[in-house]
Design a protein around this motif. Structure first.
Motif, PDB file in Angstrom:
ATOM      1  N   GLY A 220     -14.248 -10.648  -3.833  1.00 37.33           N
ATOM      2  CA  GLY A 220     -13.294 -11.737  -3.700  1.00 37.33           C
ATOM      3  C   GLY A 220     -12.099 -11.677  -4.609  1.00 37.33           C
ATOM      4  O   GLY A 220     -11.221 -12.546  -4.527  1.00 37.33           O
ATOM      5  N   GLN A 221     -12.017 -10.686  -5.519  1.00 40.66           N
ATOM      6  CA  GLN A 221     -10.862 -10.605  -6.404  1.00 40.66           C
ATOM      7  C   GLN A 221      -9.618 -10.168  -5.652  1.00 40.66           C
ATOM      8  O   GLN A 221      -8.539 -10.729  -5.857  1.00 40.66           O
ATOM      9  N   TYR A 222      -9.761  -9.174  -4.774  1.00 39.47           N
ATOM     10  CA  TYR A 222      -8.656  -8.684  -3.962  1.00 39.47           C
ATOM     11  C   TYR A 222      -9.013  -8.868  -2.494  1.00 39.47           C
ATOM     12  O   TYR A 222     -10.160  -8.625  -2.089  1.00 39.47           O
ATOM     13  N   ASN A 244     -13.075 -13.853   2.884  1.00 41.17           N
ATOM     14  CA  ASN A 244     -12.721 -12.916   1.814  1.00 41.17           C
ATOM     15  C   ASN A 244     -13.781 -12.831   0.742  1.00 41.17           C
ATOM     16  O   ASN A 244     -13.629 -12.095  -0.212  1.00 41.17           O
ATOM     17  N   GLY A 245     -14.797 -13.655   0.858  1.00 47.41           N
ATOM     18  CA  GLY A 245     -15.867 -13.562  -0.116  1.00 47.41           C
ATOM     19  C   GLY A 245     -15.717 -14.462  -1.302  1.00 47.41           C
ATOM     20  O   GLY A 245     -16.575 -14.473  -2.176  1.00 47.41           O
ATOM     21  N   ASN A 246     -14.620 -15.269  -1.391  1.00 44.81           N
ATOM     22  CA  ASN A 246     -14.478 -16.123  -2.552  1.00 44.81           C
ATOM     23  C   ASN A 246     -15.232 -17.424  -2.405  1.00 44.81           C
ATOM     24  O   ASN A 246     -15.377 -18.164  -3.353  1.00 44.81           O
ATOM     25  N   SER A 362     -14.894   2.755  -3.533  1.00 45.80           N
ATOM     26  CA  SER A 362     -14.518   1.362  -3.316  1.00 45.80           C
ATOM     27  C   SER A 362     -14.650   0.988  -1.844  1.00 45.80           C
ATOM     28  O   SER A 362     -14.573   1.840  -0.951  1.00 45.80           O
ATOM     29  N   LYS A 363     -14.834  -0.296  -1.613  1.00 44.25           N
ATOM     30  CA  LYS A 363     -14.927  -0.788  -0.238  1.00 44.25           C
ATOM     31  C   LYS A 363     -13.560  -0.912   0.421  1.00 44.25           C
ATOM     32  O   LYS A 363     -13.475  -1.206   1.627  1.00 44.25           O
ATOM     33  N   PHE A 364     -12.477  -0.684  -0.358  1.00 33.43           N
ATOM     34  CA  PHE A 364     -11.124  -0.805   0.188  1.00 33.43           C
ATOM     35  C   PHE A 364     -10.523   0.547   0.551  1.00 33.43           C
ATOM     36  O   PHE A 364      -9.312   0.638   0.767  1.00 33.43           O
ATOM     37  N   VAL A 371      -4.142  -7.980  -1.310  1.00 35.38           N
ATOM     38  CA  VAL A 371      -3.461  -9.132  -1.878  1.00 35.38           C
ATOM     39  C   VAL A 371      -4.225  -9.583  -3.120  1.00 35.38           C
ATOM     40  O   VAL A 371      -5.460  -9.694  -3.084  1.00 35.38           O
ATOM     41  N   ILE A 372      -3.498  -9.832  -4.207  1.00 38.18           N
ATOM     42  CA  ILE A 372      -4.102 -10.401  -5.410  1.00 38.18           C
ATOM     43  C   ILE A 372      -3.839 -11.896  -5.405  1.00 38.18           C
ATOM     44  O   ILE A 372      -2.685 -12.320  -5.469  1.00 38.18           O
ATOM     45  N   PRO A 373      -4.873 -12.742  -5.299  1.00 39.00           N
ATOM     46  CA  PRO A 373      -4.655 -14.192  -5.306  1.00 39.00           C
ATOM     47  C   PRO A 373      -4.155 -14.666  -6.668  1.00 39.00           C
ATOM     48  O   PRO A 373      -4.384 -14.041  -7.703  1.00 39.00           O
TER      49      PRO A 373
END
Length: 397
Positions: A220-222, A244-246, A362-364, A371-373
């Motif tokens: 959820g960070q990115y 997004n997992g947050n 990484s999963k990305f 995107v960085i919230p």
């Protein structure tokens, strides 16, 4: 004078010197019987009369003065207003709030977070002082910064670092505090690394990689996004439960965008070629003017008896206009929610090899854009990204 007198002692260390007097400062009950009003303290004399105490001995005055000298308490994030919370999560506010310092090359006053600091350290083998970016290898705690000593600061730009390395310009730009910290006897032995630009760039990239790994390893960070276009970013801000997992079920407040690719175009290659041509023309014009100096310098003509002024550096040579020679820098941005949002290309900033290492486990690794919230915990990584981007910034094509 009636009342208790202050003890006075005289010290004579030399018959020819002045008398040195020291008076013991009495406080509290040692002042004798006193009475206090709203703003002053009066001592009651044996005759019944009152005498106001001097401000340096009056506890009421000292208490009022101490209110303006005590440091403020750190802010409590629990009592912040919505605007204060948003400001607290903005990296620009933290960078602009850093202490103002002066660039030793351009003499411009800027916040210290926008400057690059070098410190003198002894070489383990030769014990000669070396100028190194020690602050880039340590944490940013206030106490540890104070232990580094007097710094040598200048604008955080690669071209400025290269300019300092030419013809030992760094030796003429040192400040008095830095020279005093090194010592006059060791000042001539200071060593400037030949690979200073690559060394500083490697340290900055290493710090950015460490901060990104922390975010890549937490859920959820990115947040992945299709592209940095306004349509895709505003869609993330308005949608609910985007998965997004947050776990907040709300849209994402976009702070910056990370592109897992390059943003360079063919026009930038042409821009680099034009820069090489302009640099070559400037060197040819300068060398020609130096050869023809006896004929171009008006102070060397016949009949001229006065000396040139202190600001005179030589005859003028044709060069490009300043706006063409030093055009404004270009920072990639996009529009989201009616405001500009920075866009960082990790491939251009970190290099392709470092980016592949970052995305290996990484999963990305299959995504193209992240995107960085907005959040206080993301301020350090955004600050490091801004510093690295400013260091590598170049004029646009």
């Amino acid at each position: 004078m009636p009342g208790r007198s202050l003890p006075l002692r005289l010290h004579i260390s030399n018959p020819q010197c002045r008398y040195k007097t020291t008076a013991a400062v009495l406080r509290g009950d040692a002042l004798g019987p006193t009475q206090q009003s709203a703003h002053r303290t009066h001592r009651i004399l044996k005759t019944g009369e009152t005498l106001p105490l001097p401000p340096l001995l009056d506890p009421l005055v000292l208490e009022q003065r101490s209110k303006w000298t005590q440091p403020k308490k750190p802010p409590d994030a629990k009592t912040f207003t919505p605007f204060q919370k948003k400001l607290y999560a903005t990296p620009y506010a933290h960078m602009l709030a850093s202490p103002v310092r002066q660039c030793r090359l351009t003499h411009i006053l800027l916040p210290s977070d926008l400057l690059l600091s070098l410190h003198a350290r002894n070489h383990p083998g030769t014990t000669d002082p070396w100028i190194l970016p020690v602050s880039a290898t340590t944490t940013t705690k206030k106490k540890e910064k104070q232990q580094l000593g007097a710094p040598f600061r200048f604008i955080n730009r690669q071209v400025v670092l290269e300019e300092l390395g030419r013809r030992r310009k760094w030796a003429h730009s040192m400040g008095p505090r830095f020279e005093e910290a090194v010592g006059k006897t060791r000042l001539s032995k200071i060593v400037w690394r030949e690979d200073m630009v690559d060394f500083v760039l490697g340290l900055m990239r290493k710090r950015v990689l460490g901060a990104l790994r922390w975010g890549f390893g937490r859920v959820g960070q990115y947040v992945p996004v299709a592209s940095p276009r306004t349509v895709d970013l505003e869609g993330m801000m308005t949608q609910k439960g985007n998965g997004n997992g947050n776990g907040n079920g709300k849209g994402v407040d976009v702070s910056c965008v990370l592109v897992l690719g390059t943003l360079k175009t063919h026009a930038e290659d042409l821009q680099a070629r034009c820069k090489r041509i302009s640099d070559t023309l400037k060197e040819l014009a300068t060398s020609t003017a130096e050869i023809l100096r006896p004929y171009l310098d008006p102070h060397r003509q016949k009949g001229v008896t006065h000396h040139p002024p202190w600001w005179y550096r030589g005859p003028l040579v044709p060069t490009l206009q300043p706006r063409l020679w030093i055009p404004p820098l270009e920072f990639k941005t996009t529009v989201c929610g009616g405001k500009k949002v920075p866009v960082y290309s990790l491939c251009d900033l970190l290099g392709e090899e470092n980016l592949n290492e970052l995305l290996a486990d990484s999963k990305f690794k299959d995504d193209k854009c992240l995107v960085i919230p907005r959040g206080r915990h993301n301020v350090p990584v955004e600050t490091l990204l801004m510093e690295l981007q400013a260091f590598l910034a170049s004029p646009g094509p």
